[in-house]
Structures are given as structure tokens and as C-alpha cells.
Motif scaffolding. Structure first.
Motif, mmCIF file in Angstrom:
data_model
loop_
_atom_site.group_PDB
_atom_site.id
_atom_site.type_symbol
_atom_site.label_atom_id
_atom_site.label_comp_id
_atom_site.label_asym_id
_atom_site.label_seq_id
_atom_site.Cartn_x
_atom_site.Cartn_y
_atom_site.Cartn_z
ATOM 1 N N GLN A 1 0.823 -1.203 0.000
ATOM 2 C CA GLN A 1 0.000 0.000 0.000
ATOM 3 C C GLN A 1 0.862 1.261 0.000
ATOM 4 N N VAL A 2 2.006 1.209 0.651
ATOM 5 C CA VAL A 2 2.929 2.348 0.656
ATOM 6 C C VAL A 2 3.508 2.537 -0.748
ATOM 7 N N VAL A 3 3.959 1.460 -1.366
ATOM 8 C CA VAL A 3 4.553 1.542 -2.707
ATOM 9 C C VAL A 3 3.523 2.027 -3.726
ATOM 10 N N SER A 4 2.279 1.587 -3.607
ATOM 11 C CA SER A 4 1.242 1.971 -4.573
ATOM 12 C C SER A 4 0.765 3.405 -4.392
ATOM 13 N N GLY A 5 1.104 4.018 -3.256
ATOM 14 C CA GLY A 5 0.653 5.377 -2.993
ATOM 15 C C GLY A 5 -0.637 5.460 -2.211
ATOM 16 N N LYS A 6 -1.247 4.325 -1.906
ATOM 17 C CA LYS A 6 -2.465 4.333 -1.082
ATOM 18 C C LYS A 6 -2.174 4.855 0.316
ATOM 19 N N LEU A 7 -0.948 4.645 0.774
ATOM 20 C CA LEU A 7 -0.470 5.199 2.046
ATOM 21 C C LEU A 7 0.745 6.071 1.722
ATOM 22 N N PRO A 8 0.528 7.350 1.424
ATOM 23 C CA PRO A 8 1.650 8.225 1.059
ATOM 24 C C PRO A 8 2.497 8.624 2.264
ATOM 25 N N PRO A 9 3.694 9.162 2.017
ATOM 26 C CA PRO A 9 4.557 9.606 3.113
ATOM 27 C C PRO A 9 3.820 10.566 4.048
ATOM 28 N N GLY A 10 4.001 10.343 5.338
ATOM 29 C CA GLY A 10 3.373 11.182 6.356
ATOM 30 C C GLY A 10 1.982 10.765 6.750
ATOM 31 N N SER A 11 1.363 9.869 5.993
ATOM 32 C CA SER A 11 -0.006 9.459 6.331
ATOM 33 C C SER A 11 0.004 8.473 7.496
ATOM 34 N N ALA B 1 7.042 6.759 6.781
ATOM 35 C CA ALA B 1 8.265 7.562 6.825
ATOM 36 C C ALA B 1 8.384 8.389 5.545
ATOM 37 N N PRO B 2 9.090 9.534 5.621
ATOM 38 C CA PRO B 2 9.268 10.359 4.423
ATOM 39 C C PRO B 2 9.820 9.583 3.225
ATOM 40 N N ASP B 3 10.724 8.650 3.473
ATOM 41 C CA ASP B 3 11.264 7.816 2.397
ATOM 42 C C ASP B 3 10.744 6.379 2.506
ATOM 43 N N GLY B 4 9.531 6.253 3.048
ATOM 44 C CA GLY B 4 8.944 4.936 3.276
ATOM 45 C C GLY B 4 8.725 4.122 2.016
ATOM 46 N N ALA B 5 8.342 4.776 0.921
ATOM 47 C CA ALA B 5 8.111 4.033 -0.323
ATOM 48 C C ALA B 5 9.413 3.415 -0.831
ATOM 49 N N ALA B 6 10.501 4.172 -0.759
ATOM 50 C CA ALA B 6 11.794 3.630 -1.203
ATOM 51 C C ALA B 6 12.216 2.465 -0.317
#
Length: 91
Positions: free
Chosen positions: A14-24, A67-72
Motif C-alpha cells: 500500500q505504501v509503494v502503490s501510494g495508497k499510504l503516502p509519506p506522512g499518512s 516515513a518520508p522515504d517509506g516508499a523507497a
């Protein structure tokens, strides 16, 4: 695979897909447990794994956040991606 890792992978996707964006804020442990059928302890262990990998940040009595760089960090954990290397002077 361990159930807590299943929970962690679900959230990383969900983080990688953007469903859970940084800071959410992530859903609560109880909400995730209810949706997945996992125990709250298992979800908590999944959160601990996400924090260890740098995907989320959490503090006592506060909602865990991406995290701010959570997707990475999630991409690295899921797919083994590494940051691109640059040679000095190649800019």
C-alpha cells in the motif's frame, strides 16, 4: 512465511502503490487485525518490522506514520532494489 510478515508486506504494498503516502497515518492495529484476521500482537510485530526497515515511524501512544522515504524503503524490502550508484564526476 510468518503471518506478521504477511501483514508487513500488505502494508508495504500500500505504501509503494501510494495508497499510504509519506506522512499518512496507518490504520490502527485493531483495524488491521479485524480486516486481516490476524491478532493485534501479530499486527504489532508487523509494525515493528516495518519500523526496523524504515518504512514507518512510530512513537508510543501515537499513530504510526509512513516515513518520508517509506516508499523507497518498502521497494527495497519487497523487491531488493538498491539506490543507483553514481560515479564521481559523472554529473
Amino acid at each position: 512465511m510468518s503471518r506478521y510478515r504477511d501483514v508487513a508486506e500488505l502494508l508495504m504494498e500500500q505504501v509503494v502503490s501510494g495508497k499510504l503516502p509519506p506522512g499518512s497515518a496507518l490504520p490502527s492495529v485493531r483495524a488491521i487485525a479485524s480486516r486481516t484476521g490476524a491478532t493485534p500482537a501479530t499486527v504489532g510485530r508487523g509494525f515493528a518490522e516495518l519500523a526496523r526497515q524504515g518504512v514507518i515511524v512510530s512513537a508510543a501512544r501515537r499513530a504510526a506514520r509512513v516515513a518520508p522515504d517509506g516508499a523507497a524503503a518498502a521497494r527495497r524490502a519487497l523487491f531488493g532494489e538498491r539506490p543507483a550508484l553514481r560515479l564521481a564526476g559523472s554529473d
